[in-house]
Design a protein around this motif. Structure first.
Motif, mmCIF file in Angstrom:
data_model
loop_
_atom_site.group_PDB
_atom_site.id
_atom_site.type_symbol
_atom_site.label_atom_id
_atom_site.label_comp_id
_atom_site.label_asym_id
_atom_site.label_seq_id
_atom_site.Cartn_x
_atom_site.Cartn_y
_atom_site.Cartn_z
ATOM 1 N N SER A 62 16.222 39.365 -15.390
ATOM 2 C CA SER A 62 15.412 38.739 -14.327
ATOM 3 C C SER A 62 14.040 38.303 -14.842
ATOM 4 O O SER A 62 13.392 37.464 -14.247
ATOM 5 C CB SER A 62 15.210 39.724 -13.172
ATOM 6 O OG SER A 62 14.314 40.754 -13.551
ATOM 7 N N GLU A 64 16.989 47.225 -16.326
ATOM 8 C CA GLU A 64 18.163 46.409 -16.018
ATOM 9 C C GLU A 64 19.316 46.707 -16.983
ATOM 10 O O GLU A 64 19.164 47.451 -17.957
ATOM 11 C CB GLU A 64 17.769 44.925 -16.052
ATOM 12 C CG GLU A 64 16.727 44.640 -14.981
ATOM 13 C CD GLU A 64 16.355 43.178 -14.844
ATOM 14 O OE1 GLU A 64 16.675 42.366 -15.747
ATOM 15 O OE2 GLU A 64 15.727 42.852 -13.822
ATOM 16 N N PHE A 109 11.506 39.931 -14.447
ATOM 17 C CA PHE A 109 10.650 40.304 -13.316
ATOM 18 C C PHE A 109 10.286 41.774 -13.510
ATOM 19 O O PHE A 109 11.055 42.675 -13.175
ATOM 20 C CB PHE A 109 11.445 40.082 -12.026
ATOM 21 C CG PHE A 109 10.665 40.199 -10.746
ATOM 22 C CD1 PHE A 109 9.706 39.257 -10.407
ATOM 23 C CD2 PHE A 109 10.917 41.237 -9.862
ATOM 24 C CE1 PHE A 109 9.002 39.350 -9.209
ATOM 25 C CE2 PHE A 109 10.227 41.345 -8.654
ATOM 26 C CZ PHE A 109 9.270 40.391 -8.333
ATOM 27 N N ASN A 162 11.320 48.989 -13.602
ATOM 28 C CA ASN A 162 12.729 48.622 -13.425
ATOM 29 C C ASN A 162 13.442 48.529 -14.771
ATOM 30 O O ASN A 162 12.889 48.030 -15.756
ATOM 31 C CB ASN A 162 12.879 47.324 -12.617
ATOM 32 C CG ASN A 162 12.138 46.149 -13.180
ATOM 33 O OD1 ASN A 162 11.071 46.286 -13.775
ATOM 34 N ND2 ASN A 162 12.686 44.966 -13.001
ATOM 35 N N VAL A 189 8.615 45.048 -12.784
ATOM 36 C CA VAL A 189 8.031 45.763 -11.647
ATOM 37 C C VAL A 189 7.571 47.145 -12.117
ATOM 38 O O VAL A 189 8.189 47.757 -12.990
ATOM 39 C CB VAL A 189 9.088 45.915 -10.509
ATOM 40 C CG1 VAL A 189 8.477 46.576 -9.281
ATOM 41 C CG2 VAL A 189 9.687 44.569 -10.153
ATOM 42 N N CYS A 196 15.738 50.108 -9.928
ATOM 43 C CA CYS A 196 14.420 49.616 -9.502
ATOM 44 C C CYS A 196 13.307 50.569 -9.939
ATOM 45 O O CYS A 196 13.525 51.778 -10.119
ATOM 46 C CB CYS A 196 14.354 49.489 -7.986
ATOM 47 S SG CYS A 196 15.357 48.166 -7.307
ATOM 48 N N ALA A 197 12.112 50.034 -10.030
ATOM 49 C CA ALA A 197 10.926 50.803 -10.432
ATOM 50 C C ALA A 197 10.668 51.980 -9.488
ATOM 51 O O ALA A 197 10.304 53.079 -9.935
ATOM 52 C CB ALA A 197 9.716 49.873 -10.438
ATOM 53 N N GLU A 198 10.848 51.767 -8.202
ATOM 54 C CA GLU A 198 10.536 52.807 -7.211
ATOM 55 C C GLU A 198 11.421 54.033 -7.410
ATOM 56 O O GLU A 198 10.952 55.173 -7.429
ATOM 57 C CB GLU A 198 10.739 52.274 -5.780
ATOM 58 C CG GLU A 198 9.809 51.151 -5.380
ATOM 59 C CD GLU A 198 10.351 49.764 -5.694
ATOM 60 O OE1 GLU A 198 11.046 49.587 -6.730
ATOM 61 O OE2 GLU A 198 10.079 48.847 -4.909
ATOM 62 N N CYS A 216 6.001 42.242 -3.586
ATOM 63 C CA CYS A 216 7.430 42.306 -3.271
ATOM 64 C C CYS A 216 7.729 43.599 -2.521
ATOM 65 O O CYS A 216 7.242 44.671 -2.867
ATOM 66 C CB CYS A 216 8.298 42.122 -4.517
ATOM 67 S SG CYS A 216 8.794 43.557 -5.419
ATOM 68 N N LEU A 217 8.498 43.459 -1.467
ATOM 69 C CA LEU A 217 8.853 44.619 -0.643
ATOM 70 C C LEU A 217 9.985 45.384 -1.316
ATOM 71 O O LEU A 217 10.876 44.780 -1.908
ATOM 72 C CB LEU A 217 9.294 44.139 0.738
ATOM 73 C CG LEU A 217 8.133 43.703 1.619
ATOM 74 C CD1 LEU A 217 8.575 42.683 2.650
ATOM 75 C CD2 LEU A 217 7.495 44.913 2.293
ATOM 76 N N PRO A 218 9.967 46.717 -1.249
ATOM 77 C CA PRO A 218 11.053 47.502 -1.840
ATOM 78 C C PRO A 218 12.407 47.123 -1.231
ATOM 79 O O PRO A 218 12.489 46.793 -0.040
ATOM 80 C CB PRO A 218 10.688 48.944 -1.480
ATOM 81 C CG PRO A 218 9.221 48.925 -1.221
ATOM 82 C CD PRO A 218 8.920 47.569 -0.665
ATOM 83 N N CYS A 219 13.453 47.179 -2.040
ATOM 84 C CA CYS A 219 14.794 46.847 -1.540
ATOM 85 C C CYS A 219 15.297 47.956 -0.611
ATOM 86 O O CYS A 219 14.707 49.047 -0.532
ATOM 87 C CB CYS A 219 15.759 46.643 -2.712
ATOM 88 S SG CYS A 219 16.279 48.185 -3.498
HETATM 89 N N1 THU Z 1 13.051 45.332 -8.369
HETATM 90 C C1 THU Z 1 12.336 46.490 -8.373
HETATM 91 O O1 THU Z 1 12.253 47.191 -9.393
HETATM 92 N N2 THU Z 1 11.699 46.845 -7.229
HETATM 93 C C2 THU Z 1 11.672 46.111 -6.093
HETATM 94 O O2 THU Z 1 11.020 46.493 -5.130
HETATM 95 C C3 THU Z 1 12.452 44.872 -5.996
HETATM 96 C C4 THU Z 1 13.205 44.483 -7.216
HETATM 97 C C5 THU Z 1 13.693 44.907 -9.622
HETATM 98 C C6 THU Z 1 15.194 44.929 -9.642
HETATM 99 C C7 THU Z 1 15.489 43.918 -10.739
HETATM 100 O O3 THU Z 1 15.390 44.559 -12.005
HETATM 101 C C8 THU Z 1 14.349 42.923 -10.641
HETATM 102 O O4 THU Z 1 13.330 43.565 -9.895
HETATM 103 C C9 THU Z 1 14.720 41.619 -9.971
HETATM 104 O O5 THU Z 1 15.304 41.841 -8.748
#
Ligand code: THU
Length: 139
Positions: free
Chosen positions: A27, A49, A29, A47, A31, A58-60, A89-92
């Motif tokens: 990604s 992957e 991305f 995070n 976090v 995810c990071a959280e 970005c809001l947590p999933c």
């Molecule tokens: N991701 C997080 O770590 N925390 C969030 O709150 C949303 C998404 C990560 C999951 C994935 O590795 C990347 O961001 C893209 O979705």
């Protein structure tokens, strides 16, 4: 700045720092998350992957696992999340459910605070009960 704001700023800095350990080649991305407990200790996560995309972490949830694996037993009070986009970005959903395990929803006595920040924006603070008012729990 009041005491809360100073604490939020420090936690967000740590969350941003944690994002540097992200493994996110797919990604791109990165976090970072920082969890504060009543003990005063802060635990970090980013995070991670996988080529099998669906099993990435995810990071959280990584930060929470780090805390519990280190033997943390006190109440979770706050989690800060940094993401590298313009807006926060809001947590999933899965992370919200994990967070609910440590909040009022699952019988604890504290509605945890979730603070979010992107790049070049102000942070936003929510209560977990706002983000997940009706998560799963045993009745
Ligand atoms: N991701 C997080 O770590 N925390 C969030 O709150 C949303 C998404 C990560 C999951 C994935 O590795 C990347 O961001 C893209 O979705």
């Amino acid at each position: 700045m009041n005491e809360n704001e100073i604490q939020f700023t420090e936690l967000l800095e740590k969350a941003k720092e944690a994002s540097k350990t992200s493994y996110s080649p797919y990604s791109k991305f990165a976090v970072g998350a920082a969890c504060l407990f009543e003990s005063g200790k802060i635990y970090l996560g980013s995070n991670i992957e996988n080529v099998s995309y669906g099993i990435g972490l995810c990071a959280e949830r990584n930060a929470l696992s780090t805390a519990l694996a280190a033997g943390e037993k006190s109440q979770l009070t706050t989690i800060a999340v940094y993401s590298p986009n313009q807006k926060h970005c809001l947590p999933c959903g899965a992370c919200l459910q994990w967070l609910s395990e440590f909040s009022t929803m699952c019988g604890n006595n504290y509605d945890i605070t979730v603070i979010l920040e992107g790049d070049n924006t102000d942070y936003t603070a929510y209560k977990l009960s706002e983000l997940l008012p009706y998560g799963f729990k045993f009745q």
